[in-house]
Scaffold this active site. Structure first.
Site, PDB file in Angstrom:
ATOM      1  N   SER A   1       4.076  -2.686  -8.308  1.00  0.00           N
ATOM      2  CA  SER A   1       4.693  -2.770  -6.976  1.00  0.00           C
ATOM      3  C   SER A   1       6.096  -3.340  -7.119  1.00  0.00           C
ATOM      4  O   SER A   1       6.362  -4.150  -8.008  1.00  0.00           O
ATOM      5  CB  SER A   1       3.872  -3.687  -6.066  1.00  0.00           C
ATOM      6  OG  SER A   1       4.619  -3.977  -4.893  1.00  0.00           O
TER       7      SER A   1
ATOM      8  N   TYR B   1      -0.528 -11.497  -5.271  1.00  0.00           N
ATOM      9  CA  TYR B   1      -0.284 -10.056  -5.444  1.00  0.00           C
ATOM     10  C   TYR B   1       0.957  -9.790  -6.300  1.00  0.00           C
ATOM     11  O   TYR B   1       0.932  -8.964  -7.219  1.00  0.00           O
ATOM     12  CB  TYR B   1      -0.146  -9.427  -4.057  1.00  0.00           C
ATOM     13  CG  TYR B   1       0.050  -7.931  -4.051  1.00  0.00           C
ATOM     14  CD1 TYR B   1      -1.037  -7.063  -4.166  1.00  0.00           C
ATOM     15  CD2 TYR B   1       1.317  -7.374  -3.890  1.00  0.00           C
ATOM     16  CE1 TYR B   1      -0.858  -5.684  -4.125  1.00  0.00           C
ATOM     17  CE2 TYR B   1       1.495  -5.998  -3.848  1.00  0.00           C
ATOM     18  CZ  TYR B   1       0.414  -5.160  -3.968  1.00  0.00           C
ATOM     19  OH  TYR B   1       0.597  -3.798  -3.935  1.00  0.00           O
TER      20      TYR B   1
HETATM   21  P1  NAD Z   1      -5.502   1.618  -0.331  1.00  0.00           P
HETATM   22  O1  NAD Z   1      -6.129   0.380   0.165  1.00  0.00           O
HETATM   23  O2  NAD Z   1      -5.594   2.838   0.501  1.00  0.00           O
HETATM   24  O3  NAD Z   1      -6.056   1.979  -1.793  1.00  0.00           O
HETATM   25  C1  NAD Z   1      -6.607   1.059  -2.680  1.00  0.00           C
HETATM   26  C2  NAD Z   1      -7.915   1.611  -3.187  1.00  0.00           C
HETATM   27  O4  NAD Z   1      -8.437   0.772  -4.229  1.00  0.00           O
HETATM   28  C3  NAD Z   1      -8.984   1.667  -2.094  1.00  0.00           C
HETATM   29  O5  NAD Z   1      -9.521   2.974  -2.039  1.00  0.00           O
HETATM   30  C4  NAD Z   1     -10.031   0.674  -2.558  1.00  0.00           C
HETATM   31  O6  NAD Z   1     -11.350   1.041  -2.236  1.00  0.00           O
HETATM   32  C5  NAD Z   1      -9.833   0.673  -4.060  1.00  0.00           C
HETATM   33  N1  NAD Z   1     -10.329  -0.553  -4.694  1.00  0.00           N
HETATM   34  C6  NAD Z   1     -10.117  -1.832  -4.283  1.00  0.00           C
HETATM   35  N2  NAD Z   1     -10.759  -2.693  -5.090  1.00  0.00           N
HETATM   36  C7  NAD Z   1     -11.367  -1.948  -6.044  1.00  0.00           C
HETATM   37  C8  NAD Z   1     -12.189  -2.261  -7.164  1.00  0.00           C
HETATM   38  N3  NAD Z   1     -12.510  -3.522  -7.460  1.00  0.00           N
HETATM   39  N4  NAD Z   1     -12.652  -1.249  -7.938  1.00  0.00           N
HETATM   40  C9  NAD Z   1     -12.356   0.038  -7.633  1.00  0.00           C
HETATM   41  N5  NAD Z   1     -11.599   0.391  -6.590  1.00  0.00           N
HETATM   42  C10 NAD Z   1     -11.106  -0.576  -5.801  1.00  0.00           C
HETATM   43  O7  NAD Z   1      -3.976   1.246  -0.564  1.00  0.00           O
HETATM   44  P2  NAD Z   1      -2.805   1.987  -1.376  1.00  0.00           P
HETATM   45  O8  NAD Z   1      -1.559   1.582  -0.712  1.00  0.00           O
HETATM   46  O9  NAD Z   1      -3.089   3.416  -1.577  1.00  0.00           O
HETATM   47  O10 NAD Z   1      -2.869   1.226  -2.778  1.00  0.00           O
HETATM   48  C11 NAD Z   1      -2.920   1.895  -4.030  1.00  0.00           C
HETATM   49  C12 NAD Z   1      -2.179   1.077  -5.078  1.00  0.00           C
HETATM   50  O11 NAD Z   1      -0.796   1.082  -4.747  1.00  0.00           O
HETATM   51  C13 NAD Z   1      -2.602  -0.385  -5.141  1.00  0.00           C
HETATM   52  O12 NAD Z   1      -2.647  -0.807  -6.485  1.00  0.00           O
HETATM   53  C14 NAD Z   1      -1.482  -1.089  -4.404  1.00  0.00           C
HETATM   54  O13 NAD Z   1      -1.355  -2.422  -4.830  1.00  0.00           O
HETATM   55  C15 NAD Z   1      -0.309  -0.234  -4.811  1.00  0.00           C
HETATM   56  N6  NAD Z   1       0.867  -0.372  -3.939  1.00  0.00           N
HETATM   57  C16 NAD Z   1       0.834  -0.009  -2.628  1.00  0.00           C
HETATM   58  C17 NAD Z   1       1.990  -0.153  -1.860  1.00  0.00           C
HETATM   59  C18 NAD Z   1       2.027   0.230  -0.415  1.00  0.00           C
HETATM   60  O14 NAD Z   1       3.076  -0.026   0.227  1.00  0.00           O
HETATM   61  N7  NAD Z   1       0.998   0.816   0.151  1.00  0.00           N
HETATM   62  C19 NAD Z   1       3.151  -0.654  -2.430  1.00  0.00           C
HETATM   63  C20 NAD Z   1       3.159  -1.018  -3.756  1.00  0.00           C
HETATM   64  C21 NAD Z   1       2.007  -0.849  -4.511  1.00  0.00           C
END
Ligand code: NAD
Length: 249
Positions: free
Chosen positions: A144, A157
């Site tokens: 991130s 985080y």
């Molecule tokens: P999201 O919540 O839709 O996706 C995260 C997924 O991870 C969910 O489907 C959840 O069920 C799964 N998950 C959580 N804990 C888990 C575990 N212990 N084992 C297996 N699966 C697990 O959110 P997203 O935004 O799609 O996030 C995806 C990635 O992108 C994450 O790593 C997040 O930190 C990163 N990210 C997101 C953003 C943003 O702005 N949305 C920005 C930077 C990084």
């Protein structure tokens, strides 16, 4: 044939958001996709099966549990007679709180899923890749932009994501001799479940700081993952690529 034709891809966090978009794009590009989630991954995979073909698989695995990850990787190797040559570590959680109010549990949970989960999946797949002599693989870790900039309310985080970048670089150095590439992707503000719960006024403040002037979509990150998974990026390893519309520069 697509750019990932016939390749086996393991995607964690596949049930929603960025992970789901990665599954859809990789499937469209011809990969066999194994989607991993906490239990509700079947939806995305059955829609892939309907729209593309029957070959995709969904598995309920908690990436922070060593035994579950080890067994998953072994079972995949048995079922497909090879380890996945593409991995996208996308599973992630937030537990936001100001540092002085953050509980030990909130800190540990985030490190366990985001950092340790990425370590476990990368470790077990890499071991099988080395053993099986697959010599053309790409591991993509979703970090991130806040791992670089820091963020109020996210000591847990942001530290986990800085850790993911550093882990990625060390793994890239260890695995480059096997032609296994490892890269990190640093999304900015992407519209998913994770960011949906952020209050409107804070969202507007963030948006005002984004040079491109709008939030990102899961597909924006998925296209970067496709580039890193494909041969287009064959000379890129140990990189940290920002997909943030310029946020965090
Ligand atoms: P999201 O919540 O839709 O996706 C995260 C997924 O991870 C969910 O489907 C959840 O069920 C799964 N998950 C959580 N804990 C888990 C575990 N212990 N084992 C297996 N699966 C697990 O959110 P997203 O935004 O799609 O996030 C995806 C990635 O992108 C994450 O790593 C997040 O930190 C990163 N990210 C997101 C953003 C943003 O702005 N949305 C920005 C930077 C990084």
């Amino acid at each position: 044939a697509g750019s990932l034709s016939g390749r086996l891809a393991l995607v964690t966090g596949a049930a929603s958001g960025i992970g789901k978009a990665v599954c859809e794009l990789f499937s469209k590009e011809g990969a066999v996709v194994i989607g991993v989630g906490l239990g509700d991954v079947s939806g995305v995979i059955s829609s892939l099966k309907e729209r593309f073909d029957e070959k995709h698989l969904s598995v309920a695995v908690n990436v922070s549990q060593n035994k579950q990850v080890e067994d998953l990787v072994k079972e995949i190797c048995k079922k497909y007679s090879r380890p996945p040559c593409i991995v996208v570590n996308c599973a992630g959680i937030t537990r936001d709180a100001l540092m002085v109010k953050m509980s030990e549990e909130e800190f540990d949970d985030v490190i366990d899923v985001n950092l340790k989960g990425t370590f476990l999946v990368t470790k077990h797949v890499a071991a099988e890749l080395i053993k099986s002599k697959v010599r053309n693989a790409s591991i993509i870790n979703i970090a991130s932009i806040v791992g670089k900039t820091g963020n109020i309310g996210q000591t847990n985080y942001s530290a986990s994501k800085a850790g993911v970048v550093s882990l990625t670089k060390s793994a890239a150095l260890e695995l480059s001799r096997y032609n296994i590439r490892c890269n990190a992707v640093l999304p900015g503000f992407i519209e998913t479940n994770m960011t949906q719960k952020i209050p409107h006024n804070i969202k507007e403040k963030v948006k005002a700081m984004i040079p491109l002037g709008h939030f990102g979509q899961p597909e924006d990150v998925a296209r970067t993952c496709l580039f890193l998974a494909s041969e287009q990026s064959c000379y890129i390893t140990a990189a940290a690529i920002e997909v943030s519309g310029g946020l965090g520069t």
